[in-house]
Design a protein around this motif. Structure first.
Motif, PDB file in Angstrom:
ATOM      1  N   ALA A 108       0.790  -1.303  -0.215  1.00 24.55           N
ATOM      2  CA  ALA A 108       0.131  -0.057   0.086  1.00 24.55           C
ATOM      3  C   ALA A 108       0.893   1.199   0.052  1.00 24.55           C
ATOM      4  O   ALA A 108       0.593   2.404  -0.522  1.00 24.55           O
ATOM      5  CB  ALA A 108      -0.928  -0.059   1.106  1.00 24.55           C
ATOM      6  N   ALA A 109       1.975   1.251   0.751  1.00 22.38           N
ATOM      7  CA  ALA A 109       3.016   2.474   0.904  1.00 22.38           C
ATOM      8  C   ALA A 109       3.533   2.649  -0.442  1.00 22.38           C
ATOM      9  O   ALA A 109       3.910   3.963  -0.583  1.00 22.38           O
ATOM     10  CB  ALA A 109       3.806   2.330   2.099  1.00 22.38           C
ATOM     11  N   ASP A 110       3.625   1.554  -1.244  1.00 26.71           N
ATOM     12  CA  ASP A 110       4.239   1.888  -2.571  1.00 26.71           C
ATOM     13  C   ASP A 110       3.389   2.280  -3.598  1.00 26.71           C
ATOM     14  O   ASP A 110       3.690   2.624  -4.934  1.00 26.71           O
ATOM     15  CB  ASP A 110       5.234   0.612  -2.960  1.00 26.71           C
TER      16      ASP A 110
ATOM     17  N   LEU B 269      10.751   1.293  -1.581  1.00 28.39           N
ATOM     18  CA  LEU B 269      10.839   1.369  -0.102  1.00 28.39           C
ATOM     19  C   LEU B 269       9.926   0.587   0.822  1.00 28.39           C
ATOM     20  O   LEU B 269      10.272   0.064   1.697  1.00 28.39           O
ATOM     21  CB  LEU B 269      10.944   2.909   0.322  1.00 28.39           C
ATOM     22  N   GLY B 270       8.559   0.934   0.541  1.00 20.64           N
ATOM     23  CA  GLY B 270       7.574   0.250   1.220  1.00 20.64           C
ATOM     24  C   GLY B 270       7.706  -1.212   1.330  1.00 20.64           C
ATOM     25  O   GLY B 270       7.638  -1.924   2.453  1.00 20.64           O
ATOM     26  N   ARG B 271       7.647  -1.803   0.095  1.00 20.50           N
ATOM     27  CA  ARG B 271       7.873  -3.493   0.179  1.00 20.50           C
ATOM     28  C   ARG B 271       9.052  -3.894   0.920  1.00 20.50           C
ATOM     29  O   ARG B 271       8.819  -4.736   1.368  1.00 20.50           O
ATOM     30  CB  ARG B 271       7.721  -3.811  -1.453  1.00 20.50           C
ATOM     31  N   VAL B 272      10.316  -3.423   0.352  1.00 22.88           N
ATOM     32  CA  VAL B 272      11.393  -3.852   0.921  1.00 22.88           C
ATOM     33  C   VAL B 272      11.621  -3.528   2.628  1.00 22.88           C
ATOM     34  O   VAL B 272      11.830  -4.803   3.188  1.00 22.88           O
ATOM     35  CB  VAL B 272      12.622  -3.317   0.355  1.00 22.88           C
ATOM     36  N   GLY B 273      10.998  -2.476   2.949  1.00 18.76           N
ATOM     37  CA  GLY B 273      10.868  -2.464   4.539  1.00 18.76           C
ATOM     38  C   GLY B 273       9.992  -3.356   5.067  1.00 18.76           C
ATOM     39  O   GLY B 273      10.367  -3.656   6.047  1.00 18.76           O
TER      40      GLY B 273
END
Length: 408
Positions: free
Chosen positions: A68-70, A339-343
């Motif tokens: 969702a963040a990406d 960033l969202g997915r890797v994090g």
């Protein structure tokens, strides 16, 4: 367009203010949850189950939150997460006030709060990268770790004291802190993400991209695995301190004060972090933290809650140095669109066993001895320290200069 330096500096302060307020509330209720459960049920196992469910919520929602963040506005996601958690915590406070709080309701609120924390954290990494330049990441992470440590110094003791005044009070304060944190986010002007095209590929493929990126970097992969298992020790020992402290006659305020000493150690460690990073290679810093966890085994020899707290202070002193290196490298090397997915993949790995820590601690404290409980965590710490020491990925860890200069 990149944010102007003035806006970046102001927004960095606003972002961290919002983070610290919400973190402070979480620390306050981290001690209030087990105290409330113990007051209602008298069961350490049930107190551990609530801590388990809270962390489980973070783990379950971590991957969807990263996706969702990406895809969507990170700022709106962070605000929505705050709103949901404020409603859940506020509802629990009302139930406690009217003396209608049931154990299952506490479990549900803890799960909702954990899920909201996962959404907030997934979006926060992008916001943080937006207001901090790549070269400043190690120093910025160390500063944030130090400020969070300052919050940890006061929050557990405050949570215990508030609970002593009124059982609902820690939860009321937590809900209010979410409201203030939301205001800080609303005043930020820097975009939380770069311009991006809508990714119309299947969701499974989008999630897999985050896994593949992290798994393709041996250093990041190894750190995620090792320090993910470290997260089994920390929450478990924390719950053990609460339960053992109460059984040894300490009040809620005194137990909270003991937990605050760990935050004080992290705060001191934040000041020491630049010195440690200059004097030790990355491998030395990481291995040092791993070996410090073995120290909790001193409790087996001297079963006193004060000894247990003192044994984890060395860990607190090195955590800021570890965080400033590992998280900086992850943020610097990850493209903004991932960033969202890797994090979230990192968080999922890190939290995969974390919920088991307090659950296992609560169960063992119910059916076995305090010494046996802590001996288990010390043994896990020893195994991880040996793994980190012998790991080729840790041995060949990048230098601090490489971390600071890493491109996106």
């Amino acid at each position: 367009m990149p944010a102007a330096p003035l806006h970046r500096n102001r927004d960095f302060l606003l972002l961290q203010t919002g983070l610290l307020l919400s973190s402070g509330g979480s620390q306050i209720t981290a001690i209030a949850y087990p105290l409330l459960v113990l007051a209602l049920t008298g069961s350490p196992a049930k107190a551990g189950a609530v801590a388990f469910v809270r962390l489980l919520g973070m783990t379950v929602f971590s991957l969807p939150a990263g996706l969702a963040a990406d895809r969507w506005s990170r700022k709106r996601l962070m605000i929505a997460a705050h709103a949901l958690r404020a409603l859940a915590i506020g509802a629990l406070a009302v139930l406690v006030v009217v003396d209608q709080a049931a154990y299952w309701e506490i479990v549900i609120v803890a799960f909702v709060e954990g899920g909201g924390a996962a959404v907030f954290a997934a979006a926060h990494s992008g916001a943080f990268r937006a207001v901090v330049s790549t070269q400043q990441l190690p120093s910025a992470v160390a500063v944030v770790t130090g400020r969070e440590a300052a919050v940890r110094v006061a929050s557990p003791a405050l949570g215990g004291a508030l609970f002593g005044l009124a059982r609902a009070l820690p939860f009321v304060v937590h809900a209010l802190l979410y409201a203030f944190s939301t205001c800080a986010l609303l005043f930020m002007r820097t975009p939380f993400e770069e311009e991006r095209e809508v990714d119309r590929s299947p969701l499974r493929r989008q999630l897999a991209e985050g896994f593949h990126f992290l798994w393709g970097h041996a250093f990041l992969r190894t750190c995620a695995l090792i320090f993910g298992l470290v997260n089994f020790i920390g929450p478990g020992v924390t719950l053990a301190i609460v339960v053992i402290g109460e059984e040894q006659g300490l009040t809620g305020g005194q137990v909270g004060l003991l937990l605050s000493t760990f935050g004080a150690g992290v705060l001191v460690g934040a000041f020491l972090s630049p010195f440690v990073r200059r004097r030790l290679p990355v491998r030395g810093v990481l291995v040092l933290e791993l070996w410090t966890w073995v120290g909790c085994g001193l409790f087996v020899v001297w079963p006193n809650v004060y000894v247990l707290v003192a044994s984890i202070i060395p860990t607190a002193l090195v955590i800021p140095s570890t965080d400033s290196l590992v998280h900086s490298f992850q943020l610097a090397m990850t493209p903004d669109r991932l960033l969202g997915r890797v994090g979230s993949v990192w968080t999922t790995i890190a939290l995969f066993v974390a919920p088991l820590g307090p659950l296992v601690a609560g169960l063992l404290l119910d059916v076995a001895s305090e010494r046996a409980t802590i001996a288990l965590f010390a043994t896990v710490g020893l195994a991880l320290a040996l793994w980190g020491t012998l790991s080729p990925s840790i041995r060949q860890a990048p230098s601090l200069a490489e971390i600071s200069a890493a491109g996106r």
